[in-house]
Design a protein around this motif. Structure first.
Motif, short mmCIF file in Angstrom:
data_model
loop_
_atom_site.label_atom_id
_atom_site.label_comp_id
_atom_site.label_asym_id
_atom_site.label_seq_id
_atom_site.Cartn_x
_atom_site.Cartn_y
_atom_site.Cartn_z
N SER A 35 0.83 -1.20 0.00
CA SER A 35 0.00 0.00 0.00
C SER A 35 0.87 1.25 0.00
N ASP A 36 0.29 2.32 -0.45
CA ASP A 36 1.07 3.54 -0.61
C ASP A 36 1.30 4.24 0.71
N PRO A 37 2.55 4.60 1.03
CA PRO A 37 2.86 5.23 2.31
C PRO A 37 2.47 6.70 2.38
N ASN A 38 2.28 7.33 1.24
CA ASN A 38 2.07 8.78 1.27
C ASN A 38 0.66 9.16 1.67
N LEU A 39 -0.20 8.15 1.75
CA LEU A 39 -1.55 8.45 2.19
C LEU A 39 -1.53 8.89 3.63
N TYR A 40 -0.77 8.16 4.39
CA TYR A 40 -0.60 8.53 5.80
C TYR A 40 0.74 7.99 6.23
N PRO A 41 1.80 8.77 6.10
CA PRO A 41 3.17 8.26 6.26
C PRO A 41 3.45 7.65 7.63
N SER A 42 2.67 7.95 8.63
CA SER A 42 2.99 7.49 9.98
C SER A 42 2.39 6.13 10.30
N MET A 43 1.87 5.39 9.31
CA MET A 43 1.15 4.16 9.61
C MET A 43 2.02 3.11 10.27
N SER A 44 3.28 3.08 9.93
CA SER A 44 4.13 2.06 10.53
C SER A 44 4.89 2.58 11.74
N GLY A 45 4.69 3.85 12.08
CA GLY A 45 5.38 4.43 13.22
C GLY A 45 4.50 4.42 14.45
N ASN A 46 4.88 5.26 15.41
CA ASN A 46 4.15 5.32 16.67
C ASN A 46 3.08 6.40 16.67
N ASN A 47 2.97 7.12 15.58
CA ASN A 47 1.97 8.18 15.54
C ASN A 47 0.58 7.58 15.39
N PRO A 48 -0.45 8.31 15.73
CA PRO A 48 -1.80 7.76 15.65
C PRO A 48 -2.22 7.45 14.23
N ALA A 49 -3.18 6.51 14.13
CA ALA A 49 -3.72 6.16 12.81
C ALA A 49 -4.60 7.27 12.28
N PHE B 171 -13.69 21.44 3.16
CA PHE B 171 -12.88 22.37 3.95
C PHE B 171 -11.47 21.81 4.05
N VAL B 172 -10.50 22.70 4.25
CA VAL B 172 -9.11 22.29 4.37
C VAL B 172 -8.51 22.96 5.60
N LEU B 173 -7.81 22.17 6.39
CA LEU B 173 -7.05 22.68 7.53
C LEU B 173 -5.57 22.51 7.23
N ALA B 174 -4.80 23.57 7.35
CA ALA B 174 -3.37 23.51 7.00
C ALA B 174 -2.53 23.96 8.19
N TYR B 175 -1.38 23.28 8.36
CA TYR B 175 -0.47 23.67 9.44
C TYR B 175 0.96 23.34 9.04
N GLU B 176 1.90 24.12 9.58
CA GLU B 176 3.32 23.94 9.33
C GLU B 176 4.01 23.77 10.69
N ILE C 110 -15.70 13.58 7.93
CA ILE C 110 -14.72 12.60 7.47
C ILE C 110 -13.45 13.35 7.07
N LEU C 111 -12.30 12.82 7.50
CA LEU C 111 -11.02 13.48 7.26
C LEU C 111 -10.10 12.63 6.40
N GLU C 112 -9.21 13.33 5.73
CA GLU C 112 -8.15 12.67 4.98
C GLU C 112 -6.92 13.57 5.06
N HIS C 113 -5.76 12.96 5.27
CA HIS C 113 -4.54 13.73 5.54
C HIS C 113 -3.58 13.70 4.36
N GLU C 114 -2.83 14.79 4.22
CA GLU C 114 -1.76 14.87 3.23
C GLU C 114 -0.46 15.24 3.94
N ASP C 115 0.56 14.41 3.75
CA ASP C 115 1.85 14.66 4.37
C ASP C 115 2.55 15.83 3.69
N LYS C 116 3.49 16.43 4.40
CA LYS C 116 4.22 17.56 3.84
C LYS C 116 5.03 17.18 2.61
N GLU C 117 5.38 15.89 2.49
CA GLU C 117 6.18 15.46 1.34
C GLU C 117 5.43 15.59 0.04
#
Length: 925
Positions: A15-29, A103-108, A136-143
């Motif tokens: 599966s593609d990692p860029n959908l949610y890059p933290s899936m294999s890490g300790n960050n929340p799903a 709607f879009v929420l953006a943060y740096e 319903i939410l969907e995330h985009e990584d900074k990459e």
């Protein structure tokens, strides 16, 4: 091995990692997928790259290479190679290509920020809570972003949530097609449409939309509403408004809800203020420009249509597509552009007549007897005039004011009086016809009862007010500010308001002192060219300084007015905006008009006379008017302040947003890689934000202009023309900002232009008094009239110059008024001089001067003119208001028809419910 391959190998099942890059890490799903295992989450978030769905945004080239290695056919690879524009269009949806991004929420994130951990916790809690509320939410990584540093959270409102909040917010939705058309209206419209007009919008590009009767949405009667497609039943503007309602009330801590509310720990606005999120905005519908012609191919999207028909500079002469503006930006912005277009249209007859009055002045300028006496009569032109200031000023010849007297006649002639009466009536027609227009759009846009039935309590009010009481209307408990608290807050606000209004008066006072000092300096110049133009130079320079002071103080007053309005704790957004508007307008009114009022009604009126000047102002001799009067100075002040303000505003409104967009997007534009799509959410993120106060600045600019057009039109008949030219530009500049330079603003609802209408009515009332006073006390109209019919031997103005001047024996000059340089070689031994006024020396008391009988005759005529002028205008105003109904007859009929259909729908729903109950009872028995 590249970064894409490394990340891909970390995720199970390819599966593609860029959908949610933290899936294999300790960050929340990802929010909404906490209960699934990693493989399941990955496949649900985004299917494998081997199926028919598009590639992850930003990694199309890697996926294309992978497909080739796995032996994919050419058609699959061609689909992957879609154009940049098509890829960009795909970013208007979630990755499934079906769910809209509402709607879009953006943060740096800034890892060096010590509060970054708190911000991460707030974001996580906030997003969890809005998911619980139905989003319903969907995330985009900074990459995946072009700038490589911004995270985006995309928000979608599903159908179930839309219908629930549409019912809570009383959103009016289509119930039945409008079948009300009067024969007269249809006949008139058909005849009008046969006349070709270059101003009309092309019906091929903008076909007429179906008109519907509407009713508040109700889920229990959902089958009675016209739902052709669930995806388009609610407009994008309505979807974003519903989404914002949820975002504005969601909490971002795990504290008890009541404690959380008291601590103000809720709402997206608070998260934006503390920089937890950098931006929150709905998306534009796509690009505003296209390679294809709108006429041949049609619109790419609604934004493209608005740009071509409305915001493009080449469309400056076209009518505005008001329904499309309302559908895209919401009713509040739609009403603003409707009012601005209506005001601009109403300026056309006023500007035309103003130009005619000015041309009349030009055509008859050489026939004006008083100015011809000054310029052409050698005897009168050589009159020795008394010094215009103390010490530095010497005697001067009346012929020096020749150009001044000619220029004054351009704006001070008989046609000016007629034009002033016309403008007073014009203002009344403007208000009455706007009420009719507003009634039409209130009905057509379903906002007639908005403020009474739909408006909700401000989140800030809920957060700051601790007391609670039961609402007598809704019977629900809500925040409440007791009367004694209101009185204290309003008294404090009023006191601070008076303090800063005094500061404005002080600023005007400083400009007056500058003018006095500058005039004295210029009159004492040895250069005759400068000396003869001392009044012009001092007036122009003082007006420019005053303009700078006005623009600087505006920025200060806005912050003060905002603080005072927050202090007063207003319940609804409309109440808050009305209170803020009143304060800010009061500041601006004094700021812009005080110096003009001074010239119109005070300058030269309380000077005294030679030998007896009033020196109450810092023990200094006050300013005098030219023998031709102060009207041309008033005209100069008006022209510089009004036109200068318009030029500055238009330049800043164009340049500042463009510079902000360029500055924000420069990092993204540096990225030339084709592997990353410049997504719609990132493009909109780089746009400038609409000011926090919304349309306040736009309305204030126009209302101040309305004051210039009406209050002082007797002194400046060209004001409507400059206002018209400015507004033609203003409409397109504002349209360009909204359509191309600003993030898409929240689609807010409104019933009318708010307190601005009351302010406009107040300005019109002041204008009647002001124009009557300017004609009577500032212009030479009444003195000339009195002389012509009361003193002239031949009923003409011949000899008026002598009539308006008085003689003074220079031996009685005060010591401080005696010139330093007598210029005997030019004036000889001066024994008497002339000055503007109606005085005569008392033969029984040499050196004592009293008012002549002509002065009292003129004063009585001035007062009589003011009374007659005001009563005439008031009567005509009342007559116009009586003859023009507030609501068109066709709108009344349509409202009655809509109310009837709404009741019928309610009865039908009740009948169906009873029938269902009977059938269920029979079935049970």
């Amino acid at each position: 091995m590249d970064s894409y391959t490394e990340l891909k190998e970390m995720i199970p099942d390819g599966s593609d990692p860029n959908l949610y890059p933290s899936m294999s890490g300790n960050n929340p799903a990802p929010i909404g997928f906490e209960g699934q295992d990693e493989a399941q989450r990955a496949s649900n978030l985004y299917p494998s790259v081997a199926d028919d769905t598009p590639a992850p945004i930003g990694f199309e080239s890697q996926v294309r290479d992978e497909l080739q290695e796995n032996g994919a056919d050419d058609s699959t690879i061609v689909n992957m190679g879609s154009s940049e524009e098509e890829n960009e269009k795909a970013t208007l949806f979630f990755r499934d290509g079906k769910r809209k991004i509402d709607f879009v929420l953006a943060y740096e994130p800034d890892e060096e920020d010590e509060d970054e951990e708190k911000k991460r916790y707030r974001r996580s809690t906030f997003e969890k809570n809005i998911v619980d509320d139905g989003l319903i939410l969907e995330h985009e990584d900074k990459e995946t972003s072009k700038n490589g540093k911004t995270y985006f959270t995309k928000v979608h409102v599903p159908w179930k949530t839309l219908t629930r909040y549409a019912e809570l917010l009383n959103v009016n939705m289509p119930l039945a097609e409008n079948d009300m058309h009067t024969e007269f209206a249809d006949y008139f419209e058909s005849c009008w449409n046969k006349i070709p007009s270059p101003f009309e919008l092309d019906e091929d590009v903008l076909p007429e939309e179906t008109d519907y009767f509407t009713a508040p949405f109700n889920r229990s009667r959902i089958d009675q509403f016209i739902i052709k497609d669930k995806d388009t039943f609610f407009t994008n503007a309505q979807r974003s408004k519903i989404c914002y309602e949820i975002l504005s009330r969601a909490h971002f801590t795990d504290d008890d809800e009541e404690d959380d509310r008291h601590n103000k720990k809720f709402g997206i606005r608070k998260l934006l203020d503390n920089q937890t999120y950098n931006a929150a905005y709905p998306l534009h519908d796509g690009r505003y420009h296209s390679e294809h012609s709108l006429l041949t191919v049609g619109k790419d999207n609604d934004r493209h249509l608005l740009y071509e028909l409305w915001a493009r500079p080449g469309a400056w002469f076209k009518y505005q597509p008001l329904d499309q503006i309302r559908n895209y930006f919401g009713e509040k912005i739609g009403i603003y552009f409707t009012w601005l277009g209506f005001y601009t249209t109403m300026l056309i007859p006023a500007a035309t007549l103003g130009v005619i009055v000015f041309i009349y002045g030009l055509a008859t300028i050489l026939d004006d007897i008083p100015s011809s006496e000054i310029c052409d009569n050698p005897t009168i032109g050589n009159y020795t005039m008394c010094p215009m200031c103390d010490k530095r000023c010497t005697y001067w010849r009346l012929s020096i004011s020749c150009a001044y007297s000619r220029a004054t006649y351009l704006f001070d002639n008989n046609a000016t009086v007629f034009f002033s009466v016309f403008m007073a009536l014009w203002a009344t027609f403007f208000h009455e016809f706007w009420k009719r227009k507003q009634a039409e759009i209130d009905y057509e846009w379903d906002v007639a009862d908005f403020e009474e039935g739909e408006e909700t309590v401000r989140p800030e009010y809920e957060a700051t007010v601790n007391r609670r009481r039961t609402n007598p209307v809704t019977r629900k408990e809500e925040p409440f500010v007791p009367l004694f608290s209101k009185c204290i807050r309003y008294f404090t606000s009023f006191s601070v308001l008076l303090l800063f209004l005094a500061l404005v008066i002080a600023a005007v006072f400083s400009v007056i002192l500058y003018r006095i000092v500058m005039s004295a300096f210029l009159y004492g110049s040895p250069d005759n060219f400068i000396k003869s133009r001392a009044t012009f130079i001092s007036s122009i320079s003082a007006a420019c300084i005053n303009l700078v002071i006005i623009m600087v103080l505006n920025m200060l007053y806005q912050k003060i007015a905002y603080f005072l309005t927050e202090l007063e704790q207003h319940r609804t957004l409309t109440e808050w905006e009305d209170a803020f508007t009143f304060k800010m307008f009061l500041f601006q009114f004094v700021n812009f008009y005080s110096s003009i009022f001074y010239i119109a009604f005070f300058k030269g009126k309380f000077v005294g006379r030679p030998g007896g000047f009033y020196r109450s102002l810092l023990d200094t001799r006050q300013e005098e008017c030219d023998p031709s009067g102060c009207l041309i100075e008033l005209c100069i002040q008006l022209g510089i302040v009004m036109v200068g303000k318009q030029i500055i505003n238009n330049i800043t409104e164009i340049l500042i947003p463009k510079l902000m967009v360029w500055f924000r997007s420069r990092q993204s534009l540096k990225e030339k890689s084709d592997e990353k799509v410049y997504s719609r959410w990132e493009q909109d993120y780089n746009l400038a934000s609409m000011p926090a106060l919304g349309l306040f600045g736009e309305y204030l600019e126009m209302v101040i202009q309305f004051g210039f057009v009406t209050i002082f039109v007797a002194a400046f008949p060209l004001a409507p023309l400059f206002a018209l030219l400015n507004n033609i530009i203003e409409i397109r500049v504002d349209a360009y900002k909204f359509a191309t330079q600003w993030k898409r603003p929240l689609a807010e609802r409104a019933q009318d232009i708010g307190i601005w209408y009351g302010i406009l009515r107040g300005i019109s009332a002041i204008a009647v008094i002001s124009n009557a006073a300017i004609i009577a006390f500032t212009s030479e109209f009444i003195p000339k009239l009195v002389y012509k019919y009361g003193y002239s031997p031949d009923q003409t103005l011949s000899g008026y110059t002598n009539f308006s001047l008085s003689n003074f024996q220079v031996q009685y000059l005060e010591p401080e008024s005696v010139p330093d340089k007598m210029n005997i070689e030019i004036f000889g031994n001066v024994t008497q001089c002339k000055y503007r006024g109606y005085f005569a020396e008392d033969p029984m008391n040499p050196g004592s001067y009293n008012y002549t009988m002509a002065f009292w005759h003129i004063l009585a005529a001035k007062l009589a003119f003011v009374v007659i002028f005001e009563n005439l205008v008031v009567f005509c105003t009342w007559l116009v208001m009586y003859l023009i109904p507030d609501m068109p007859y066709e709108v009344k009929l349509q409202m009655l028809r809509e109310n009837f259909l709404a009741k019928e729908a309610l009865f039908n729903a009740e009948a169906k419910q009873k029938t269902g109950l009977r059938q269920s009872d029979r079935a049970s028995t």
